[in-house]
Design a protein around this motif. Structure first.
Motif, PDB file in Angstrom:
ATOM      1  N   VAL A 333       0.883  -1.282   0.125  1.00 21.09           N
ATOM      2  CA  VAL A 333       0.055   0.043   0.168  1.00 21.09           C
ATOM      3  C   VAL A 333       0.831   1.301   0.118  1.00 21.09           C
ATOM      4  N   GLU A 337       1.331   4.145  -2.745  1.00 16.70           N
ATOM      5  CA  GLU A 337       1.019   5.483  -2.368  1.00 16.70           C
ATOM      6  C   GLU A 337       2.025   6.387  -2.803  1.00 16.70           C
ATOM      7  N   ILE A 341      -1.100   6.345  -5.665  1.00 11.83           N
ATOM      8  CA  ILE A 341      -2.075   5.416  -6.128  1.00 11.83           C
ATOM      9  C   ILE A 341      -2.625   4.955  -4.855  1.00 11.83           C
ATOM     10  N   LYS A 342      -4.002   4.834  -4.683  1.00  6.31           N
ATOM     11  CA  LYS A 342      -4.452   4.205  -3.489  1.00  6.31           C
ATOM     12  C   LYS A 342      -4.875   2.629  -3.740  1.00  6.31           C
ATOM     13  N   LEU A 343      -4.108   1.992  -2.954  1.00 13.35           N
ATOM     14  CA  LEU A 343      -4.204   0.245  -3.214  1.00 13.35           C
ATOM     15  C   LEU A 343      -5.013  -0.182  -2.351  1.00 13.35           C
ATOM     16  N   THR A 344      -6.026  -1.287  -2.470  1.00 12.04           N
ATOM     17  CA  THR A 344      -6.911  -1.912  -1.564  1.00 12.04           C
ATOM     18  C   THR A 344      -6.519  -3.434  -1.768  1.00 12.04           C
ATOM     19  N   ASN A 346      -9.020  -6.917  -1.404  1.00  9.62           N
ATOM     20  CA  ASN A 346     -10.203  -7.350  -0.887  1.00  9.62           C
ATOM     21  C   ASN A 346     -10.058  -8.568   0.126  1.00  9.62           C
ATOM     22  N   GLU A 387      -4.682   6.007 -13.765  1.00 13.00           N
ATOM     23  CA  GLU A 387      -5.649   5.536 -12.692  1.00 13.00           C
ATOM     24  C   GLU A 387      -4.950   5.629 -11.373  1.00 13.00           C
ATOM     25  N   LYS A 388      -5.801   6.255 -10.387  1.00 13.62           N
ATOM     26  CA  LYS A 388      -5.411   6.567  -9.079  1.00 13.62           C
ATOM     27  C   LYS A 388      -5.742   5.545  -7.996  1.00 13.62           C
ATOM     28  N   THR A 389      -6.463   4.501  -8.417  1.00 13.76           N
ATOM     29  CA  THR A 389      -7.023   3.542  -7.622  1.00 13.76           C
ATOM     30  C   THR A 389      -6.735   2.097  -8.035  1.00 13.76           C
ATOM     31  N   MET A 390      -6.734   0.993  -7.210  1.00 15.81           N
ATOM     32  CA  MET A 390      -6.359  -0.167  -7.596  1.00 15.81           C
ATOM     33  C   MET A 390      -7.012  -1.205  -6.501  1.00 15.81           C
ATOM     34  N   SER A 391      -7.745  -1.890  -6.880  1.00 13.93           N
ATOM     35  CA  SER A 391      -8.422  -3.192  -6.113  1.00 13.93           C
ATOM     36  C   SER A 391      -7.862  -4.234  -6.378  1.00 13.93           C
TER      37      SER A 391
END
Length: 413
Positions: A333, A337, A341-344, A346, A387-391
């Motif tokens: 993460v 960052e 980029i915001k990484l999450t 699941n 892209e600024k987010t990734m899950s």
């Protein structure tokens, strides 16, 4: 600052060299010194301190056993018994150093080196590293498998202290309060105890004999650059009396030795003591078992503190993945960052990673290998992406892991 009237006559007051772009002068109130002389002076002061051993008192951050365990809990999941045993041993060791020479009686407290038994990836190295960091003492790791007897190809055991000196920036007094972690000590067990061989065991019992001098607390002449490659160099004398040695090993098949001893020596043990846990036999490990495995009695005696680390189940691996301060998920993460980029992750993707680690039977060490396979493509492409987010979903984790495995198999074929 004093400058000479003629620029062309600028020279060093120590060596007489003229100033050049590669060797500029540093001016004082009444003189100048060139950069070469500054470097030579720095080396001279460093050598004097190193040879003198910097005998001034070295301050230690001594923590109580409960405080040591509390710190370990932040980085190491589970292994409560091992952390308690090691916390007490470390506290007693450094308390002994701090109060050495202040007691009026003749009682001399001997140091307690530690040996940890456990499968790969259970946290042995991490525990030792974390303790060294919290106490702010030099720390080095030595792989026992590379050592051989003097006169054979390989490393001398004295090279362990060379690494410790390097970690202490050649401050001898600081190095003499450090921690040495000897990994895979089970690999130097005596070979042929039950099946004698006519070949010399140059990386087994002979290495154990060589280690005794280091472990017992004596003054050792240490080559700062390694003894076999630089035989003409000057030696540095290091006293190992206050160096804490922590050894570790998987000790494969040790559980069979323990079970055999308990069933043989204690008649009706299973019937009388129903607390006997057949699924965790390592908790009953003793010096006798280590000796039977192949470590010589003298070496076993130098490691009076023996503890064990449990195998990690899925629940423990999941905690390791997400809970500690330096948890792998938090590390990735943070990496993303740094690229904005915001990484999450699941929950089902995390469960998948944990299950793969259980299947591979590599403990916590396997978690990084699995998550690295899953994240490689993302880490390659996302820094160029808008892209600024990734899950990380279960589907994505499965696809990336299986793709990397198939790719490896095709390359191998």
């Amino acid at each position: 600052m004093a400058k000479r009237p003629n620029k062309h006559e600028e020279y060093c007051d120590f060596c007489g060299r003229e100033a050049t772009p590669d060797n500029p002068l540093i001016y004082g109130l009444s003189g100048a010194i060139c950069e070469l002389c500054v470097q030579a002076a720095a080396e001279l002061v460093h050598d004097n301190h190193r040879q003198a051993g910097k005998k001034e008192e070295v301050k230690l951050k001594l923590l109580k056993p409960s405080e040591i365990k509390e710190k370990l809990d932040q980085y190491v999941i589970g292994q409560d018994m091992a952390k308690r045993v090691i916390a007490v041993a470390v506290y007693n060791h450094y308390k002994r150093i701090m109060y050495a020479g202040t007691q009026t009686d003749d009682v001399e407290i001997e140091k307690s080196n530690i040996i940890m038994v456990g499968e790969t990836g259970t946290g042995k190295t991490l525990i030792a590293k974390t303790i060294a960091k919290m106490l702010d003492v030099p720390f080095c790791i030595a792989d026992a498998t590379v050592f051989t007897e003097a006169g054979y190809v390989g490393e001398d055991v004295e090279s362990i202290l060379t690494r410790l000196l390097q970690a202490a920036d050649y401050d001898v007094a600081k190095a003499e309060r450090g921690i040495v972690f000897i990994d895979e000590i089970d690999k130097i067990a005596r070979k042929g105890a039950d099946n004698p061989s006519i070949t010399r065991d140059v990386s087994g019992e002979g290495v154990q004999q060589s280690l005794l001098k280091l472990l017992e607390g004596s003054k050792v002449n240490v080559p700062p650059q390694g003894g076999r490659k630089h035989p003409e160099q000057q030696f540095i004398q290091v006293n190992t009396q206050n160096i804490l040695f922590i050894a570790s090993g998987a000790f494969n098949s040790l559980d069979k030795i323990i079970a055999e001893r308990m069933n043989t020596n204690i008649i009706g043990f299973n019937a009388k003591n129903r607390n006997f846990d057949k699924n965790n036999v390592l908790q009953y490990v003793s010096a006798q078992d280590i000796k039977t495995f192949g470590l010589i009695p003298e070496l076993c005696g130098r490691f009076p503190v023996i503890t064990y680390l449990n195998s990690l189940d899925a629940a423990a691996l999941r905690k390791i993945l997400v809970e500690p301060k330096n948890a792998l998920v938090k590390q990735y993460v943070k990496l993303f960052e740094l690229d904005g980029i915001k990484l999450t992750f699941n929950d089902d993707a995390i469960d998948y990673i944990v299950q793969k680690a259980v299947d591979l039977k590599l403990g916590a060490r396997g978690l990084r290998a699995i998550i690295e396979k899953i994240m490689t493509n993302a880490m390659y492409s996302f820094p160029d992406s808008k892209e600024k987010t990734m899950s990380i979903t279960l589907e994505y984790a499965k696809e990336q892991f299986e793709q990397s495995v198939f790719s490896f198999l095709n390359e191998s074929a």
